[in-house]
Scaffold this motif. Structure first.
Motif, short mmCIF file in Angstrom:
data_model
loop_
_atom_site.label_atom_id
_atom_site.label_comp_id
_atom_site.label_asym_id
_atom_site.label_seq_id
_atom_site.Cartn_x
_atom_site.Cartn_y
_atom_site.Cartn_z
N THR A 195 -3.30 -1.05 -5.74
CA THR A 195 -4.53 0.21 -6.60
C THR A 195 -6.00 -0.66 -6.99
O THR A 195 -6.65 0.27 -7.59
CB THR A 195 -4.21 0.78 -7.61
OG1 THR A 195 -3.48 -0.24 -8.23
CG2 THR A 195 -2.84 2.07 -7.01
N ARG A 220 -5.01 8.64 -1.63
CA ARG A 220 -4.46 9.30 -2.53
C ARG A 220 -4.15 7.46 -2.95
O ARG A 220 -2.95 7.01 -2.49
CB ARG A 220 -3.68 9.93 -2.74
CG ARG A 220 -4.08 10.85 -2.34
CD ARG A 220 -3.03 13.02 -3.03
NE ARG A 220 -2.63 12.32 -3.89
CZ ARG A 220 -1.96 13.73 -3.83
NH1 ARG A 220 -1.19 13.95 -3.15
NH2 ARG A 220 -0.82 13.59 -5.51
N ARG A 221 -3.67 7.49 -4.40
CA ARG A 221 -2.91 5.95 -4.86
C ARG A 221 -3.29 4.91 -4.40
O ARG A 221 -2.29 4.09 -4.15
CB ARG A 221 -1.15 6.45 -4.98
CG ARG A 221 -1.03 8.13 -6.01
CD ARG A 221 -0.15 7.80 -6.19
NE ARG A 221 0.52 8.58 -4.61
CZ ARG A 221 0.36 9.57 -5.20
NH1 ARG A 221 0.22 10.89 -5.24
NH2 ARG A 221 1.16 9.71 -3.52
#
Length: 339
Positions: A195, A220-221
Motif C-alpha cells: 500500500t 483495491r487495497r
C-alpha cells in the motif's frame, strides 16, 4: 335580486368569521388548509435531498466509482479473458503536489506534470525559482495563481505558494505482459497488499534493472502510481509499465493458463530463492507486504513459495528490497551465472 343575501355565497360577510376580506378561508379553518398544515413528515437526511450539496456529491462519487468499474469497457485481447482485470486507462485523476521541496523533488525526478502553479511573491524564493526553471525546461506550463486559488487547488494543504498538478498515470493491461517484450521469457512482478507508493516505485525500479516486463497491482487495497511512486522509481516508471487488475488471484490463474509459472515470496516457503527451478522460464514473481506477506488465497494460487534466507528469522524485508533480491537471483539464472 330578491331573496339574495349580502356577503358570501353562504351568507357570511367577507372578512367575518373564518374568512378573509378576499373571501378565502383563513389559515387553520379546516378543509384543504387543515391538510396542508399537517406537514410532510420528518425532514429527510441531506444525502436524500436532491437539491442539497451532499446529495450531489454522493451522486458524483457514485458516477466516478461506476466509471472506474467500467474502465472504458475495453475489449479483451487474444488470450485469457480480461473480465477480472482492469482495462487500460488513467488513474482517478490529476494529483497535486504541494510545497516548495516536494515540488522541486518531483520535477527533478521527472514526474510527468500538467502545470506548475506559483504566486508572484513565492517566485522570489530560490526553491520556487528552481521549480519554475525545471518546469520550463521540461515544457510544463507555469501559471501564476493567487493564494486563494492555490488553497482551492491543493485542498487547503500547506503549499507555501506553489503546487504541481501531476498528470494521471496511463495504466497498462495485464495481457500486455504475458508475451514478453525483449525476446526473453516473460517476467512479471505482481504485488499483493503493498500500500505504500514508495515501495511500488522501488519495485518498479528493480523491475527495470533486472529486465522485468511489467508490474501488476490490484485496483483495491494497493498502492497506485502517484508522485511518490514516481520519485521512488527514479524515472523507471517511464520504462516499465504498471497494470491494474480487479482480482489478483484470478489474474494469476489467467497467467498460469497462458503457460507462466507463479512463484510467491513468502517467509514460510520451502524453497530458497536461489534454488528456483522455474527462473529460466516464463514466470510471475508475487511479492507481499512487509509483515503480513502474501494473503492466504494468493499464496494458494502460486505454483511454488520461495523464501529469502536470512540470519535471523525475526527479520522482515520491505517489498522493494525483497523484490530486488529475488529479481537479481532470477536475472542471474537467466544470464547463466547460476545453473
Amino acid at each position: 335580486m330578491a331573496g339574495r343575501k349580502k356577503g358570501g355565497s353562504d351568507g357570511r360577510a367577507p372578512g367575518g368569521g373564518g374568512y378573509a376580506k378576499s373571501g378565502k378561508p383563513r389559515p387553520g379553518t379546516g378543509g384543504n388548509r387543515r391538510r396542508g398544515l399537517e406537514g410532510k413528515g420528518p425532514t429527510p437526511p441531506a444525502h436524500m435531498r436532491p437539491w442539497h450539496a451532499d446529495k450531489k456529491a454522493a451522486a458524483a462519487r457514485s458516477a466516478k466509482a461506476e466509471g472506474r468499474g467500467r474502465g472504458g469497457e475495453t475489449k479483451p485481447r487474444s488470450g485469457y479473458s480480461n473480465e477480472n482485470s482492469a482495462p487500460r486507462g488513467t488513474g482517478d485523476g490529476p494529483e497535486v503536489v504541494a510545497g516548495r521541496n516536494p515540488v522541486v523533488e518531483s520535477l527533478r525526478a521527472g514526474v510527468p506534470a500538467m502545470a506548475l502553479y506559483a504566486t508572484a511573491r513565492s517566485q522570489e524564493d530560490e526553491r520556487v525559482a528552481e521549480a519554475v526553471q525545471l518546469a520550463a525546461d521540461a515544457g510544463i506550463a507555469v501559471l501564476e495563481a493567487g493564494m486563494a486559488e492555490l488553497d482551492r487547488i491543493t485542498g487547503n494543504a500547506v503549499h507555501q505558494g506553489t503546487a504541481l498538478k501531476v498528470r494521471p498515470y496511463e495504466y497498462a493491461h495485464p495481457d500486455d505482459f504475458a508475451r514478453g517484450t525483449s525476446g526473453a521469457p516473460p517476467l512479471i512482478v505482481a504485488l499483493d497488499g503493498v500500500t505504500d507508493p514508495r515501495n511500488l516505485g522501488a519495485v518498479v525500479r528493480s523491475a527495470a534493472a533486472f529486465g522485468a516486463d511489467g508490474v501488476v497491482v490490484p485496483t483495491r487495497r494497493s498502492a497506485g502510481v502517484t508522485a511518490g511512486a514516481w520519485k521512488a522509481s527514479a524515472g523507471a516508471l517511464s520504462r516499465v509499465p504498471v497494470a491494474q487488475c480487479v482480482n489478483l488471484t484470478r489474474t494469476l490463474e489467467g497467467y498460469k493458463s497462458r503457460g507462466l509459472f507463479v512463484a510467491g515470496l513468502d517467509a514460510s516457503g520451502d524453497t530458497d530463492v536461489h534454488e528456483m527451478n522455474i527462473a529460466d522460464g516464463p514466470m510471475v514473481l508475487v511479492v507481499g507486504s512487509e509483515g503480513k506477506g502474501l494473503s492466504r488465497i494468493v499464496a494458494g494460487a502460486c505454483d511454488v513459495l520461495v523464501r529469502i534466507p536470512m540470519a535471523s528469522g525475526n527479520e522482515s524485508l520491505n517489498a522493494g528490497v525483497a523484490a530486488s533480491i529475488a529479481l537479481y537471483e532470477i536475472a542471474a539464472v537467466r544470464s547463466g551465472l547460476r545453473s
